[in-house]
Design an enzyme around this catalytic site. Sequence first.
Site, PDB file in Angstrom:
ATOM      1  N   HIS A 156       0.893  -1.190   0.061  1.00 42.44           N
ATOM      2  CA  HIS A 156       0.188  -0.076  -0.045  1.00 42.44           C
ATOM      3  C   HIS A 156       0.884   1.268   0.015  1.00 42.44           C
ATOM      4  CE1 HIS A 156       0.723  -0.487   4.236  1.00 42.44           C
ATOM      5  NE2 HIS A 156       0.720   0.689   4.464  1.00 42.44           N
ATOM      6  N   HIS A 202      -6.107  -1.767   3.765  1.00 40.62           N
ATOM      7  CA  HIS A 202      -5.932  -0.725   2.833  1.00 40.62           C
ATOM      8  C   HIS A 202      -5.016  -1.003   1.587  1.00 40.62           C
ATOM      9  CE1 HIS A 202      -2.491  -0.938   5.597  1.00 40.62           C
ATOM     10  NE2 HIS A 202      -2.197   0.027   5.649  1.00 40.62           N
ATOM     11  N   HIS A 216       4.584   7.158   3.641  1.00 41.04           N
ATOM     12  CA  HIS A 216       5.369   5.876   3.139  1.00 41.04           C
ATOM     13  C   HIS A 216       4.798   5.140   2.124  1.00 41.04           C
ATOM     14  CE1 HIS A 216       2.447   4.129   6.207  1.00 41.04           C
ATOM     15  NE2 HIS A 216       2.457   3.260   5.585  1.00 41.04           N
ATOM     16  N   HIS A 248      -0.176  -2.261  14.791  1.00 42.21           N
ATOM     17  CA  HIS A 248      -1.163  -1.284  14.709  1.00 42.21           C
ATOM     18  C   HIS A 248      -2.491  -1.617  15.271  1.00 42.21           C
ATOM     19  CE1 HIS A 248       1.274   1.066  12.074  1.00 42.21           C
ATOM     20  NE2 HIS A 248       1.170   0.289  10.838  1.00 42.21           N
ATOM     21  N   TYR A 257       8.920   0.693  10.254  1.00 42.59           N
ATOM     22  CA  TYR A 257       9.031   1.570   9.313  1.00 42.59           C
ATOM     23  C   TYR A 257      10.562   2.047   9.490  1.00 42.59           C
ATOM     24  CZ  TYR A 257       4.091   2.496   9.731  1.00 42.59           C
ATOM     25  OH  TYR A 257       2.572   2.720   9.486  1.00 42.59           O
ATOM     26  N   GLU A 267       7.983   0.857   4.663  1.00 42.97           N
ATOM     27  CA  GLU A 267       7.173   0.219   5.692  1.00 42.97           C
ATOM     28  C   GLU A 267       7.347  -1.500   5.131  1.00 42.97           C
ATOM     29  OE1 GLU A 267       2.968  -0.511   8.399  1.00 42.97           O
ATOM     30  OE2 GLU A 267       2.962   0.291   6.334  1.00 42.97           O
TER      31      GLU A 267
END
Length: 309
Positions: A156, A202, A216, A248, A257, A267
Amino acid sequence: MPDRILRLQHVEVRVPDLELCTAYYTEVLGLIETARDVRDGVDRVFLKCWDEQEHHSVVLRQAPTYGLDHMSFKVADAADLDHFTDRLEAASVPVKRFAARELGPGWGAAIRFEAPSGHLVELVHGMERVGNMLPMTNPPPRPQDLVGIAPPRLDHVFVMAEDVEAFTAFFTELLEFRLTEQILANDGHQLATFLERSHTPHDVAVITGPNGGLHHFAFWMDDWNGIRDAADTLAYHGVQIDVAPTRHGVTRGYTTYFFDPVGNRNELFTGGYWVDPDFEPITWTEEEMGRAIFYYHREVNERFFTVHS
């Protein structure tokens, strides 16, 4: 609604030191170089992850600055380019069309347009297929000669926008993305949103920040052990780690990261959940933003919100 947009196809990023970044992305991150190209006097390097079938998922472009040139999403059929051209032009969004290979080696037919945040967005169909380094009959789980971290695929891209709500409406109403999660300010405005087309949490996300900003871009890892092993590799090579392996709240994903040599944040991501078309968006409140971003630490360091490219 048919799945016209399938997933994130590639990102093109600017890098002031093309050879240094090529070495980092191939030798440390473990991507595979598929082509080099000089267009209008500008050098580019094309890269892919090992388990991607198509020609490239990351393009590095020599430039004085660093950041995101454009994000590209794969569509299922050539006719989908016409479908989205009609939708965008009906909303008074200018669209440019490009023939296959017009934009570079391996490229498919594409349309390009600008999001309200100033980001250049591309939809593409018919990228050249170069294979995933495995035979199509009786393949092993993975190639034996991979180097570095070697993530299997791009996952993503996370960008920044002054008006998160306008960006979100553009992607949901015109490009048919689905909202999976959002972080709301106390006044009800969206601080961050997470949008998908691939049935994962996502494919693109946006957070409050300067228009055109790149927070990112992320690569998929198969499991949590891969994230931890990757952090060992990053530390061994002296790569600047921004956030050590953690979890998360938003997306439920595991993450770490770090920065490429010129300042673009990368990431590694794994986990998450499956998103059906009737998925109901999850909301996080402003008070719980720390837990939403970093579930274990329950707070977000200032650098994570302020450092971008």
